[in-house]
Design an enzyme around this catalytic site. Structure first.
Site, PDB file in Angstrom:
ATOM      1  N   PHE A  28       0.838  -1.196   0.000  1.00  0.00           N
ATOM      2  CA  PHE A  28       0.000   0.000   0.000  1.00  0.00           C
ATOM      3  C   PHE A  28       0.875   1.249   0.000  1.00  0.00           C
ATOM      4  O   PHE A  28       1.796   1.384   0.797  1.00  0.00           O
ATOM      5  CB  PHE A  28      -0.918  -0.003   1.228  1.00  0.00           C
ATOM      6  CG  PHE A  28      -1.758   1.234   1.353  1.00  0.00           C
ATOM      7  CD1 PHE A  28      -2.752   1.512   0.418  1.00  0.00           C
ATOM      8  CD2 PHE A  28      -1.558   2.126   2.393  1.00  0.00           C
ATOM      9  CE1 PHE A  28      -3.529   2.666   0.526  1.00  0.00           C
ATOM     10  CE2 PHE A  28      -2.333   3.269   2.514  1.00  0.00           C
ATOM     11  CZ  PHE A  28      -3.321   3.538   1.569  1.00  0.00           C
ATOM     12  N   LYS A  61      10.277   2.947   6.243  1.00  0.00           N
ATOM     13  CA  LYS A  61       9.634   3.131   7.532  1.00  0.00           C
ATOM     14  C   LYS A  61      10.278   2.258   8.600  1.00  0.00           C
ATOM     15  O   LYS A  61      10.445   2.671   9.757  1.00  0.00           O
ATOM     16  CB  LYS A  61       8.144   2.803   7.409  1.00  0.00           C
ATOM     17  CG  LYS A  61       7.341   3.082   8.674  1.00  0.00           C
ATOM     18  CD  LYS A  61       5.852   2.868   8.428  1.00  0.00           C
ATOM     19  CE  LYS A  61       5.029   3.227   9.670  1.00  0.00           C
ATOM     20  NZ  LYS A  61       3.577   3.065   9.432  1.00  0.00           N
TER      21      LYS A  61
END
Length: 607
Positions: free
Chosen positions: A137, A187
């Site tokens: 995503f 991340k």
């Protein structure tokens, strides 16, 4: 004013701000390492928007006493704001975005900065390292996407690499030919623990920008400049980037040459200087274009010989020897064969060229350029910049912009969008110092003006900053007025509202038999105003002023200048039939410049 390029050692050895030195060696998260690294390179302002992949970095950002984060309304606005900040200050602009669409929204401002050699670092979040390549995503290969339009792009998956990568990114962005650098950080790297360790030196094999010019090439250039009878200094944006304006002034005075300044170089030589002929190229002054065409020597300083200046390349400056100085060796000879190539930082080039020229003048005497200046002065007298009154009763945009420049003055900063208003602002405002004219030159990005003006005002808060925008450009990024209003960034917007996509309409008038396909914006003429820009400004917490008559122009500008507690938008309703002149049509010779529609200078053609 441009800042000196730091060396790798200087970048690495910069003293971290107070509160950073004592944590070197401390265990932190990768996200904390990002913030401390930005502090260590001296960043003060970041323009960005949070999102999932970059979110870990936004938490420690709240704890920084050194970094001001400005929440923009669109990533493109953040990128252009970083660009405007860099252009106004000479410092590296910084923008931040999340992965996927957040990062891809930065592609346009990154490409824009690359074309105009703007030092900028874009930090983007990326999906977690294990998910890279899985079409997770909001995953996009932003490193691959931006590789053609950056100086360098990094993907960081190891938190230990964050300080070194950020130090390298700022060094690459600010040295050599400045430009944008992308740092994409996974991340997972932000969430993991690491030991913060600032690099003591930077190892960048293969990256060694040449700043000092070769002495022999300097001597050869000096010989040509000392003996030319029709010399022209063709000055590009590289002079602004290198902070070489003061040195350039000495070269202009010493050489006696005519000087032209490109769209990106406006202000590098004062418009009031008697040897300055203005801007060359497609919408340049007749004297500037003619001088290049008739020159026997063209000394190009930080310019690219791009198509908007040269016109039909094979016919550009046909009788001139060419000296080309640039920090980027790839530019030299790329478009035009060069007689004397000089690779080096423009400030160092010019500082060495001036004494070499003086020595050569002592040896051979100063050249006789009296006839040359007599010819130039004849062109100046015969073909000055000007404009005609409008036939439809609406304001002449040239008059509005001229009055803005006279009232706001040479110490203000003017930031243009792209189109007719951009050309009129380059033509009719007199620029007396560098870094007062900011625009999207190479890429021609509509929507540049408002966010770039915001960044310029952040960088130069004590100067008036005027965004000169068109009604088409303005509607692409005007949401950043909310950013300005909320963050106390009181820019002023001169909206040159002709209710049209003006430059496209001009081309339709001249080349498409006045078939106005999809250029009417319905923003100002008649009874319909969609949107009503005064109401829009007020909705964004700004002051909105509408000007429809010439008698109102001066008072509106003065009123806007007096307002310093919020942004101001002045909606100038101007004629849609006004055109930018002079003009060299695309692809034709500069010899065929038109002074006005159907009127070409009467000079003898040389084949």
């Amino acid at each position: 004013m441009g800042q000196p390029n730091p060396t790798p050692a200087q970048v690495a050895a910069r003293t971290a701000p107070r509160g950073v030195d004592h944590v070197v060696g401390e265990q932190v998260t990768g996200a904390q390492s990002i913030v401390r690294s930005l502090e260590a390179v001296g960043v003060e302002n970041v323009f960005g928007i949070p999102g999932g992949a970059i979110l870990p970095a936004y938490d420690p950002l709240m704890d920084s006493a050194k970094l001001r984060h400005i929440l923009v309304r669109h990533e493109q606005g953040g990128g252009h704001a970083a660009s405007g900040y860099a252009h106004a200050t000479g410092k590296v602009g910084v923008t931040m975005a999340t992965s996927g669409p957040g990062a891809t929204n930065l592609v346009t401002p990154i490409a824009d900065a690359n074309m105009d050699s703007i030092p900028m670092v874009a930090i983007t979040g990326q999906v977690a390292a294990p998910a890279i390549g899985t079409d997770a995503f909001q995953e996009a290969d932003i490193v691959g996407i931006t590789m053609p339009v950056t100086k360098h792009s990094y993907l960081v998956t190891d938190p230990d690499e964050i300080p070194r990568t950020i130090a390298e990114a700022f060094h690459i962005a600010s040295t050599g030919r400045p430009g944008p650098v992308l740092v994409d950080i996974a991340k997972s790297a932000m969430q993991e623990r690491t030991t913060f360790s600032w690099p003591q030196e930077l190892a960048l094999p293969g990256y060694h920008p040449v700043t000092k010019p070769h002495a022999k090439q300097i001597r050869e250039a000096a010989k040509l400049l000392a003996t030319a009878r029709r010399p022209v200094l063709y000055v590009g944006g590289g002079v602004i980037r290198s902070g070489a304006s003061a040195a350039l002034r000495r070269l202009v005075d010493t050489s006696g040459a005519a000087v032209v300044t490109t769209l990106m170089a406006r202000g590098s030589v004062p418009d009031s200087h008697p040897q300055h002929l203005g801007m060359p190229g497609m919408h340049g002054t007749v004297p500037a274009v003619a001088a290049l065409q008739k020159a026997d020597l063209v000394v190009a300083l930080g310019a690219r010989f791009d198509d908007r200046v040269t016109g039909k390349l094979s016919s550009f400056a046909p009788h001139a020897a060419i000296v080309h100085a640039d920090i980027d060796p790839a530019e030299i000879g790329k478009n035009r064969a060069v007689d004397v190539p000089i690779v080096g930082d423009l400030r160092e080039v010019i500082e060495e060229l001036v004494p070499a020229l003086r020595a050569e003048q002592e040896r051979v005497g100063k050249p006789d350029v009296e006839a040359w200046w007599h010819q130039i002065d004849t062109w100046r007298e015969t073909y000055p910049l000007g404009f005609s009154a409008t036939a439809d009763g609406h304001l002449a945009p040239q008059h509005v912009i001229s009055r803005l420049g006279e009232i706001a003055g040479p110490d203000a900063i003017y930031v243009a969008g792209v189109g007719q208003h951009q050309m009129w602002a380059a033509q009719f405002i007199r620029y007396e110092r560098p870094n007062t004219w900011i625009n999207s030159g190479g890429l021609g990005t509509m929507g540049y003006s408002v966010p770039a003006a915001m960044g310029a005002k952040v960088g130069e808060p004590d100067r008036d900053v005027w965004a000169i925008d068109g009604d088409g450009c303005f509607q692409m990024t005007n949401q950043e007025l909310a950013t300005c209003a909320i963050n106390d960034i009181p820019i002023k917007v001169a909206l040159i509202n002709n209710s049209s996509l003006g430059m496209v309409r001009q081309w339709q008038t001249l080349f498409y038999n006045e078939r106005y396909s999809n250029t009417d914006l319905h923003t100002g003429h008649g009874t319909v105003r969609i949107p009503d820009f005064v109401k829009l400004a007020e909705a964004y917490g700004c002051v909105g002023i509408r000007v429809e008559h010439e008698s109102e122009v001066d008072d509106a500008i003065k009123k806007a200048n007096e307002i310093d507690d919020r942004p101001v938008v002045v909606d100038f309703n101007v004629s849609r039939d006004a055109m930018v002149w002079p003009m060299v049509a695309a692809g034709v010779s500069n010899d065929d410049i038109q002074y006005a529609r159907g009127i070409s200078p009467a000079w003898e053609r040389e084949d």
